[in-house]
Design a protein around this motif. Structure first.
Motif, PDB file in Angstrom:
ATOM      1  N   UNK A  71       0.857  -1.183   0.000  1.00 26.81           N
ATOM      2  CA  UNK A  71       0.000   0.000   0.000  1.00 26.81           C
ATOM      3  C   UNK A  71       0.902   1.246   0.000  1.00 26.81           C
ATOM      4  N   UNK A  72       0.605   2.178  -0.864  1.00 27.67           N
ATOM      5  CA  UNK A  72       1.413   3.397  -1.007  1.00 27.67           C
ATOM      6  C   UNK A  72       2.851   3.056  -1.425  1.00 27.67           C
ATOM      7  N   UNK A  73       3.002   1.935  -2.134  1.00 24.44           N
ATOM      8  CA  UNK A  73       4.318   1.464  -2.563  1.00 24.44           C
ATOM      9  C   UNK A  73       5.127   2.468  -3.365  1.00 24.44           C
ATOM     10  N   UNK A  74       4.535   3.116  -4.368  1.00 26.06           N
ATOM     11  CA  UNK A  74       5.335   4.064  -5.156  1.00 26.06           C
ATOM     12  C   UNK A  74       5.965   5.171  -4.309  1.00 26.06           C
ATOM     13  N   UNK A  75       5.202   5.730  -3.379  1.00 30.82           N
ATOM     14  CA  UNK A  75       5.750   6.802  -2.542  1.00 30.82           C
ATOM     15  C   UNK A  75       6.878   6.274  -1.651  1.00 30.82           C
ATOM     16  N   UNK A  76       6.648   5.115  -1.031  1.00 30.75           N
ATOM     17  CA  UNK A  76       7.647   4.537  -0.142  1.00 30.75           C
ATOM     18  C   UNK A  76       8.935   4.213  -0.889  1.00 30.75           C
ATOM     19  N   UNK A  77       8.812   3.647  -2.057  1.00 33.71           N
ATOM     20  CA  UNK A  77      10.003   3.267  -2.814  1.00 33.71           C
ATOM     21  C   UNK A  77      10.724   4.501  -3.322  1.00 33.71           C
ATOM     22  N   UNK A  78      10.005   5.526  -3.704  1.00 35.69           N
ATOM     23  CA  UNK A  78      10.670   6.775  -4.111  1.00 35.69           C
ATOM     24  C   UNK A  78      11.522   7.335  -2.971  1.00 35.69           C
ATOM     25  N   UNK A  92      14.995   2.308   8.633  1.00 38.78           N
ATOM     26  CA  UNK A  92      13.715   2.434   7.931  1.00 38.78           C
ATOM     27  C   UNK A  92      13.362   1.145   7.193  1.00 38.78           C
ATOM     28  N   UNK A  93      14.345   0.545   6.554  1.00 43.36           N
ATOM     29  CA  UNK A  93      14.074  -0.670   5.793  1.00 43.36           C
ATOM     30  C   UNK A  93      13.672  -1.820   6.710  1.00 43.36           C
ATOM     31  N   UNK A  94      14.440  -2.017   7.779  1.00 45.96           N
ATOM     32  CA  UNK A  94      14.146  -3.135   8.676  1.00 45.96           C
ATOM     33  C   UNK A  94      12.946  -2.853   9.575  1.00 45.96           C
ATOM     34  N   UNK A  95      12.681  -1.596   9.839  1.00 47.88           N
ATOM     35  CA  UNK A  95      11.553  -1.251  10.702  1.00 47.88           C
ATOM     36  C   UNK A  95      10.228  -1.172   9.976  1.00 47.88           C
ATOM     37  N   UNK A  96      10.257  -0.866   8.679  1.00 51.01           N
ATOM     38  CA  UNK A  96       9.007  -0.659   7.943  1.00 51.01           C
ATOM     39  C   UNK A  96       8.917  -1.517   6.681  1.00 51.01           C
ATOM     40  N   UNK A  97       9.836  -1.303   5.753  1.00 53.87           N
ATOM     41  CA  UNK A  97       9.719  -1.917   4.429  1.00 53.87           C
ATOM     42  C   UNK A  97       9.764  -3.443   4.480  1.00 53.87           C
ATOM     43  N   UNK A  98      10.761  -4.001   5.127  1.00 52.48           N
ATOM     44  CA  UNK A  98      10.904  -5.457   5.126  1.00 52.48           C
ATOM     45  C   UNK A  98       9.746  -6.156   5.852  1.00 52.48           C
TER      46      UNK A  98
END
Length: 181
Positions: A61-68, A111-117
């Motif tokens: 959800x909201x992938x484009x914004x997060x990946x940007x 950020x990656x380990x706390x949210x994205x992964x």
């Protein structure tokens, strides 16, 4: 290892490289650690950009914004890696650049380990994460070993130019006597 385990393993390896830099007993050892750091972070970033982020962009959800946002963080890291890669051994700016790089990487990892992964684990099947982990592991053998901040950071252009950059990087590595992977 599945993709998430592999990425976390990469993060731990880079954290160890930062410790190794500070523990190095000589200028030659510090330069060696810098070269390893440049290589490992360059490969890691390229593989995330080629394989992980496109999937996350689609499934989260909201992938484009997060990946940007993550791509923006990658750009800051790649610029620091390029500065370190071009720096002559023993340059006075080395310590400051490594400290900046460490701060950028630590923030990115948090950020990656706390949210994205965790979000990827929630939205991607175990089978797909296993397959992605296998592909990431294979990709490490042919990923770019130097930073390319001016190159595209998203497919399809990245998918086309990534292997060309990798071949060029590995040729340069051989000419300069850097370790190969």
């Amino acid at each position: 290892m599945d993709a998430i385990e592999l990425l976390r393993h990469d993060h731990r390896m880079v954290e160890q490289l930062f410790r190794d830099y500070h523990a190095a007993a000589s200028e030659t050892q510090r330069r060696g650690v810098i070269e390893l750091t440049v290589r490992e972070l360059s490969k890691h970033a390229a593989l995330e950009e080629m394989m992980v982020y496109p999937m996350a962009r689609k499934v989260l959800p909201d992938g484009p914004r997060k990946i940007d946002e993550h791509l923006s963080e990658h750009m800051a890291v790649k610029k620091l890696l390029l500065a370190l890669d071009r720096l002559p051994a023993g340059d006075d700016r080395e310590g400051d650049l490594m400290a900046q790089l460490r701060r950028e990487v630590e923030e990115h990892v948090r950020e990656e380990e706390g949210e994205l992964l965790p979000e990827l684990r929630e939205h991607v099947s175990r089978q797909d994460l296993d397959e992605l982990g296998r592909l990431l592991d294979q990709g490490k053998r042919s990923a770019p070993t130097r930073p390319h901040p001016n190159a595209p950071d998203q497919p399809p252009a990245l998918t086309v130019l990534g292997p060309v950059a990798a071949a060029y990087d590995r040729f340069r590595d051989r000419l300069q006597g850097r370790p190969s992977t």
